[in-house]
Write a protein that holds these residues in place. Sequence first.
Motif, PDB file in Angstrom:
ATOM      1  N   VAL A   1      -2.498   0.814  -5.311  1.00  0.00           N
ATOM      2  CA  VAL A   1      -2.786   1.377  -6.583  1.00  0.00           C
ATOM      3  C   VAL A   1      -3.038   0.271  -7.647  1.00  0.00           C
ATOM      4  O   VAL A   1      -2.725  -1.020  -7.303  1.00  0.00           O
ATOM      5  N   THR A   2      -3.414   0.526  -8.666  1.00  0.00           N
ATOM      6  CA  THR A   2      -3.628  -0.644  -9.667  1.00  0.00           C
ATOM      7  C   THR A   2      -2.298  -1.291 -10.138  1.00  0.00           C
ATOM      8  O   THR A   2      -2.350  -2.596 -10.710  1.00  0.00           O
TER       9      THR A   2
ATOM     10  N   GLN B   1      -9.310   3.981  -9.160  1.00  0.00           N
ATOM     11  CA  GLN B   1      -8.509   2.979  -9.680  1.00  0.00           C
ATOM     12  C   GLN B   1      -7.491   2.564  -8.322  1.00  0.00           C
ATOM     13  O   GLN B   1      -6.238   2.430  -8.556  1.00  0.00           O
ATOM     14  N   CYS B   2      -8.061   2.237  -7.327  1.00  0.00           N
ATOM     15  CA  CYS B   2      -7.458   1.901  -6.119  1.00  0.00           C
ATOM     16  C   CYS B   2      -8.546   1.118  -5.179  1.00  0.00           C
ATOM     17  O   CYS B   2      -9.594   1.013  -5.355  1.00  0.00           O
TER      18      CYS B   2
ATOM     19  N   SER C   1       0.678  -1.171   0.127  1.00  0.00           N
ATOM     20  CA  SER C   1      -0.023  -0.002   0.081  1.00  0.00           C
ATOM     21  C   SER C   1       0.794   1.399   0.136  1.00  0.00           C
ATOM     22  O   SER C   1       2.010   1.296   0.276  1.00  0.00           O
ATOM     23  N   GLU C   2       0.191   2.458  -0.370  1.00  0.00           N
ATOM     24  CA  GLU C   2       0.992   3.673  -0.424  1.00  0.00           C
ATOM     25  C   GLU C   2       1.157   4.101   0.967  1.00  0.00           C
ATOM     26  O   GLU C   2       0.297   3.936   1.894  1.00  0.00           O
TER      27      GLU C   2
ATOM     28  N   ILE D   1      -4.351   2.592   0.875  1.00  0.00           N
ATOM     29  CA  ILE D   1      -5.009   1.974  -0.424  1.00  0.00           C
ATOM     30  C   ILE D   1      -3.801   1.356  -1.197  1.00  0.00           C
ATOM     31  O   ILE D   1      -2.463   1.751  -0.965  1.00  0.00           O
TER      32      ILE D   1
END
Length: 590
Positions: free
Chosen positions: A134-135, A170-171, A125-126, A132
């Motif tokens: 990401v794709t 997109q997450c 995850s970020e 979240i």
Amino acid sequence: MALRDELLKSIWHAFTALDVDKSGKVSKSQLKVLSHNLCTVMKIPHDPVALEEHFKDDDEGPVSNQGYMPYLNKFILDKVTDNFDRQDFNKMCWTLCSRKNLEQSQLLISNDDAFKIWCIFNFLSEDRYPLIIVTEEIEYFLRKLTEAMGGSWVEERFEDYKLQLDSRQQCLNAWELISLVGSGHFSKGMDRQTLSMAVGLNDPFFSLQGYMMKKGHKRKNWTERWFMLKPNSIAYYVGEDLAENKGNILLDGNCSVEPLQDKEGKKCLFLIKSSQKSFEISASDKKKKQEWIQAIQTCVTLLRQGRPAPHREARQKRRELRMKQQAEQEELELRMRELQTANEAKQQELENMRKALEESAANAAEEERRRLQTQTELQDRYRMDLEREKMVRQQMEEQVAQKSTELEQYLQRVRELEVMYRQLEDALEDERRARQDEEAVRRLQARLLEEEATKRAELEQIHLRQQRAISETEAEKQELEKERLAKESALQAAMKQLEHLEQERQGALEQYQTVMRKLEDATNNTKTWKHKVAEHEGLLRLIQPGSKGQRLITNWGPAAFSEAELSLREKKCDNVRKSAGAKALRLRFF
């Protein structure tokens, strides 16, 4: 700092699970329990007095997340070291948050597999909250998961799924990722055991696992254990369900691993030397033995060099690449905005130029209308003068007819009048030449007007081509810019030609005014001779009114008399000459 960031992600999940009404606030009693559990699993002495001192009772009610962070950093995370079991820490946070967010009945995976996916989510995850993935990281994890299951990655299926993520920016969060894997959308045709093994192989906190035989330290007997290699330790359990941990082999830069000769009926032996003790391990085959030796040597080398684990380096490289691409995308968008702004400015400039050309064309048209009106007025005035001159000529012819009987008495005067007639013809010849000059000036002016209209049409075509060139694709903007510069130079050249034509038109107008002055001088000269003839009591004209037939056509237009009138005037002139000759003979005879 990396350890603190990873711990904060798991703690964030536990904190949000305690936030029942999702207001960002948790009661003090729940924070006490959370802090005590954190200190216990991370082997930090718990200080309840500091917690009470930090969270004094007030009228505001439950404390907020921002209020808990200073205490968490100062009394827990600042004291943490890497001597605790990360698995127990994650298990504790997982237990707090999974009860609230996980619906096990709808998943095709076990609770342990969901826990591993949750750990993988925290790792990928970020570093921003709420957490979240990401794709790009989703694709990386699903690709690794498919490869671990022995399947082939279908790019089209993920692209279709990515289109569904547009509404979610997109997450995914952790529970959406667990639902995605647990639903079997990307593992169709695989059984649960294969999926569970693939999830375990993708756990970022260990790179290798499997059953091996370990020699005991006290009884010296060989026992089968489930070994899990982590970045800084090797944990071994009774079984692969990880229900009972039998110990850990701590790894550091001073550890080593070396192969051993077969002995005691055991094959594929190798020795792990740690700072505390040594461990003899027997692998199932030579390939497994070599894999474990290389994996352990890699972990020891990374610990000795102080470098992160390979999967951490790969994650960091992916993040750096993603940030670089994002920066390039932002730079590209900025450049596109700048180009769009420049294009709009150029379009505005072209629009202003078009308006200026339209105004110039309108002014030129108005000037042309005025010029044509002036020319029409001059033609009308000239026609009226010609009509008056014709009437005067008719009156003069009538007077000549009346005075024809008195020619004999005024022969000397007739001679003088003949001289005056020749002078009048010269004046008329000057007038005819002036008319020819006027006609030439008109033709020249018409030609200049046609050239001016042609140039204006060319300017309009250049303008239309510029409009069409502007509407071309953004990929040809640089070439269009060059073409626009060339067309602007052509437009400037055309404007210079237009100015030159305007100068020529002014010159033609000056020539026309000069001819008109000559014509006016000739007309004045004609009027002077007419007055002189009137003073001499009439002028003898040899041309009498006759039948109006077809008029003569000269090189400067229709003549003022017809062929019949010309023949009649010639006859009268011959008669006058004969009468004058006879009178002269009679005078000479007498």
